[in-house]
Design an enzyme around this catalytic site. Structure first.
Site, PDB file in Angstrom:
ATOM      1  N   HIS A 196      43.673  16.740  -7.774  1.00 44.83           N
ATOM      2  CA  HIS A 196      43.824  18.030  -7.117  1.00 44.83           C
ATOM      3  C   HIS A 196      43.783  17.876  -5.590  1.00 44.83           C
ATOM      4  O   HIS A 196      43.408  16.831  -5.062  1.00 44.83           O
ATOM      5  CB  HIS A 196      42.741  18.986  -7.591  1.00 44.83           C
ATOM      6  N   GLU A 235      41.904  19.060  -3.185  1.00 52.13           N
ATOM      7  CA  GLU A 235      40.624  18.757  -2.546  1.00 52.13           C
ATOM      8  C   GLU A 235      40.289  17.271  -2.650  1.00 52.13           C
ATOM      9  O   GLU A 235      39.808  16.658  -1.691  1.00 52.13           O
ATOM     10  CB  GLU A 235      39.492  19.558  -3.200  1.00 52.13           C
TER      11      GLU A 235
END
Length: 366
Positions: free
Chosen positions: A50, A52
């Site tokens: 992802h 992040e």
């Protein structure tokens, strides 16, 4: 530079994965310290790391021996609330909790996750900007979360007198090449493309994405292609069935013809029928149970009308040619009469631009 500035940076990053994360979401992330971006990342492919995590890894790569001190006291900007549930990867909140961030700012909430709540409980300062651009990034995803059914978009190429199907079949295109190229981007956004047997048999369309800028990305996956055919009266030699990618025949029949087993990636979806037609409501009910957020309908008047009459279409995208076709063609919608969609009280015109000689008009359900 304020929070809105850095959230805008996350939107630009998220758009890099626009066509490559289906049926997932588009997300971007930047990590900022002393008003300077020290790491960034975006969600690059469905099932991959992802945004992040990619941003944190970017900091680790740049500052191999000092990344912990760099991350400590920094701010994290994410276009979408971080996930709190394990899916194809671990929950992002667990990774974020490993570091001493000063503040975590999101562009908008994810109604399927509890990331903000968990981070607040862990003692982090969090802020939701509810940024319009972040909400627009994943329109179909939010629609599915709210209404428990995919976002349904219909693409229509028509003449200025609302004709779309040539009577003789000698001519194929109504709009110019720039408009047809624009359709490639609609297809690339879709999880599935829906058409009818009449379109497959008469026009022999590929119904795939061919835009080099899109298909050259190694993470791009062609949308699945669905064709409605109540009695399986289909031209099985059509390109639709022989190009790579998943193909699904929606039918009232229980099984496909024996010879179809020789075709690659072709399956069947049994759908109920009413009054000699396949029931689009039953189709949407069934498809809503699958991991599908975005449907594009590219079909003839009969199938389009069956979805529209049941109020199943959320957005119409018209490509309007200045040409009048008169008796050379029939009306674009199921009925043989003119319908003024552009004055509909049910839809708003949300976009209107010129594309070459044609005009693109987008109507979205209120």
């Amino acid at each position: 530079m304020n929070d809105s500035h850095f959230i805008s940076k996350t939107v630009a990053l998220a758009l890099k994965g626009k066509f490559n994360t289906k049926p997932g979401v588009n997300v971007g992330c930047v990590i900022v310290k002393n008003n300077k971006i020290i790491g960034q990342g975006f969600y690059e492919e469905y099932g991959g790391s992802h945004a992040e995590i990619n941003a944190i890894n970017d900091v680790k790569k740049k500052y191999k021996t000092s990344y912990l001190s760099k991350l400590s006291g920094s701010k994290v900007y994410i276009s979408l609330e971080p996930c709190s549930k394990k899916g194809k990867t671990g929950a992002c909140v667990n990774e974020l909790k490993k570091y001493n961030f000063k503040k975590i700012i999101i562009g908008c909430e994810d109604p399927t996750q509890d990331g903000l709540k968990i981070l607040e409980q862990a003692g982090y300062e969090v802020n939701n900007l509810n940024h319009e651009d972040c909400l627009s990034l994943n329109k179909a995803f939010f629609h599915k979360a709210k209404f428990k059914k995919p976002f349904v978009r219909a693409k229509i190429a028509m003449s200025s007198d609302q004709k779309s199907v040539f009577v003789s079949g000698k001519r194929k295109w109504i709009t110019g090449e720039p408009a047809r190229k624009d359709v490639q981007f609609l297809r690339a956004e879709a999880d599935i493309i829906v058409t009818g047997a009449g379109t497959i048999n008469a026009d022999k369309p590929s119904m795939n994405v061919r835009q080099k800028k899109i298909v050259s990305n190694k993470n791009f996956v062609q949308p699945s292609r669905y064709v409605f055919s109540k009695d399986l009266s289909l031209d099985w030699t059509a390109p639709f069935f022989h190009l790579p990618g998943k193909k699904v025949v929606v039918t009232a029949k229980k099984k496909l013809p024996k010879f179809s087993t020789k075709l690659r990636d072709v399956s069947i979806m049994n759908c109920s029928s009413k009054r000699n037609h396949l029931d689009p409501v039953n189709f949407i009910e069934r498809i809503s149970k699958e991991n599908i957020n975005n449907i594009l309908i590219e079909s003839g008047p009969a199938l389009l009308g069956s979805f529209g009459d049941k109020n199943l279409i959320d957005e119409y995208v018209f490509y309007l040619s200045p040409e009048k076709l008169g008796d050379k063609a029939s009306y674009f919608y199921g009925s043989q009469k003119k319908i003024n969609f552009f004055e509909s009280k049910q839809f708003d015109i949300v976009d209107e631009i010129n594309i070459g000689k044609d005009k693109k008009i987008v109507l979205r359900k209120k």
